[in-house]
Design a protein around this motif. Structure first.
Motif, PDB file in Angstrom:
ATOM      1  N   PRO A  56       0.856  -1.014   0.178  1.00 47.94           N
ATOM      2  CA  PRO A  56      -0.009  -0.077  -0.074  1.00 47.94           C
ATOM      3  C   PRO A  56       0.828   1.181  -0.093  1.00 47.94           C
ATOM      4  O   PRO A  56       2.111   1.068   0.592  1.00 47.94           O
ATOM      5  CB  PRO A  56      -0.819  -0.069   1.326  1.00 47.94           C
ATOM      6  CG  PRO A  56       0.136  -0.831   2.127  1.00 47.94           C
ATOM      7  CD  PRO A  56       0.789  -1.833   1.290  1.00 47.94           C
ATOM      8  N   VAL A  57       0.507   2.096  -0.665  1.00 47.53           N
ATOM      9  CA  VAL A  57       1.091   3.517  -0.723  1.00 47.53           C
ATOM     10  C   VAL A  57       0.212   4.738  -0.171  1.00 47.53           C
ATOM     11  O   VAL A  57      -1.101   4.703  -0.495  1.00 47.53           O
ATOM     12  CB  VAL A  57       1.432   3.749  -2.472  1.00 47.53           C
ATOM     13  CG1 VAL A  57       1.995   5.252  -2.360  1.00 47.53           C
ATOM     14  CG2 VAL A  57       2.592   2.796  -2.899  1.00 47.53           C
ATOM     15  N   GLU A  58       0.801   5.606   0.433  1.00 49.36           N
ATOM     16  CA  GLU A  58       0.355   6.828   0.714  1.00 49.36           C
ATOM     17  C   GLU A  58       1.144   8.140   0.519  1.00 49.36           C
ATOM     18  O   GLU A  58       2.160   7.794  -0.134  1.00 49.36           O
ATOM     19  CB  GLU A  58      -0.349   6.909   2.171  1.00 49.36           C
ATOM     20  CG  GLU A  58      -1.174   5.797   2.662  1.00 49.36           C
ATOM     21  CD  GLU A  58      -1.357   5.788   4.236  1.00 49.36           C
ATOM     22  OE1 GLU A  58      -1.043   6.594   4.903  1.00 49.36           O
ATOM     23  OE2 GLU A  58      -2.148   4.932   4.634  1.00 49.36           O
ATOM     24  N   ILE A  59       0.374   9.240   0.620  1.00 49.52           N
ATOM     25  CA  ILE A  59       1.215  10.386   0.030  1.00 49.52           C
ATOM     26  C   ILE A  59       1.826  11.027   1.454  1.00 49.52           C
ATOM     27  O   ILE A  59       1.095  11.182   2.373  1.00 49.52           O
ATOM     28  CB  ILE A  59       0.059  11.514  -0.613  1.00 49.52           C
ATOM     29  CG1 ILE A  59      -0.539  10.970  -2.052  1.00 49.52           C
ATOM     30  CG2 ILE A  59       1.050  12.834  -0.975  1.00 49.52           C
ATOM     31  CD1 ILE A  59       0.464  10.480  -3.011  1.00 49.52           C
ATOM     32  N   LEU A  60       3.134  11.036   1.381  1.00 49.46           N
ATOM     33  CA  LEU A  60       3.855  11.443   2.480  1.00 49.46           C
ATOM     34  C   LEU A  60       4.610  12.819   1.891  1.00 49.46           C
ATOM     35  O   LEU A  60       5.535  12.739   1.084  1.00 49.46           O
ATOM     36  CB  LEU A  60       4.641  10.733   2.852  1.00 49.46           C
ATOM     37  CG  LEU A  60       5.735  11.004   4.042  1.00 49.46           C
ATOM     38  CD1 LEU A  60       4.912  11.433   5.485  1.00 49.46           C
ATOM     39  CD2 LEU A  60       6.661   9.912   4.674  1.00 49.46           C
ATOM     40  N   LYS A  61       4.407  14.057   2.455  1.00 48.68           N
ATOM     41  CA  LYS A  61       4.702  15.223   2.120  1.00 48.68           C
ATOM     42  C   LYS A  61       4.736  15.352   0.474  1.00 48.68           C
ATOM     43  O   LYS A  61       5.915  15.728  -0.196  1.00 48.68           O
ATOM     44  CB  LYS A  61       6.082  15.324   2.704  1.00 48.68           C
ATOM     45  CG  LYS A  61       6.346  15.332   4.116  1.00 48.68           C
ATOM     46  CD  LYS A  61       7.524  15.697   4.729  1.00 48.68           C
ATOM     47  CE  LYS A  61       7.551  15.584   6.263  1.00 48.68           C
ATOM     48  NZ  LYS A  61       8.804  15.503   6.934  1.00 48.68           N
ATOM     49  N   GLY A  62       3.726  15.023  -0.126  1.00 48.53           N
ATOM     50  CA  GLY A  62       3.421  15.245  -1.518  1.00 48.53           C
ATOM     51  C   GLY A  62       4.210  14.082  -2.263  1.00 48.53           C
ATOM     52  O   GLY A  62       4.220  14.086  -3.583  1.00 48.53           O
TER      53      GLY A  62
END
Length: 144
Positions: A56-62
């Motif tokens: 899974p991937v999330e957006i971290l600082k863009g």
């Protein structure tokens, strides 16, 4: 000359198993809404070469980042670019995109810490569509 008008839809909403966990986000309200329309199904993450299943991937600082701290800037950008280029000869009325996705989220995304906390914001593909003037709709805003 552009083709007839169509609606861009996140492929997972139509039942395509392209989600990070190998599943989909089949959405009957979306299916019913687009039943009489021409549809172009897209998954920018798969278009960028990411496998199914995947972390899974999330957006971290863009930036797209998985739970192990690996960044996927290149894969996401390739997927966005490929998907956008596939729209060049299409006449898209609007896009219906998967809620909270790091690519397709419209109103909210996860905060990048993998705790389930949601924040206001859009996924990277949704941002690219908005920047180019496309109207984007969150799948959760489609009502039966």
């Amino acid at each position: 000359m552009k083709n007839k008008r169509c609606i861009l839809v996140s492929a997972c909403l139509l039942g395509e198993n392209c989600k990070y966990n190998g599943g989909n986000n089949y959405n009957q309200a979306v299916i019913d809404f687009v039943a009489d329309k021409d549809v172009l199904a897209v998954c920018p993450e798969v278009a960028g070469g990411l496998p199914v299943p995947r972390e899974p991937v999330e957006i971290l600082k863009g930036r797209p980042c998985d739970v192990n701290g690996n960044f996927y800037d290149k894969e996401f950008q390739v997927g966005i670019d490929r998907t956008l280029s596939s729209l060049a000869e299409k006449n898209i009325d609007f896009a219906i995109l998967q809620s909270r996705s790091p690519s397709c989220g419209v109103n909210q995304i996860y905060d990048g810490r993998f705790t389930g906390r949601k924040i206001e914001g859009s996924g990277l593909f949704a941002q690219a569509l908005k920047k180019r003037g496309y109207r984007v709709i969150d799948a959760e805003d489609i009502i039966k």
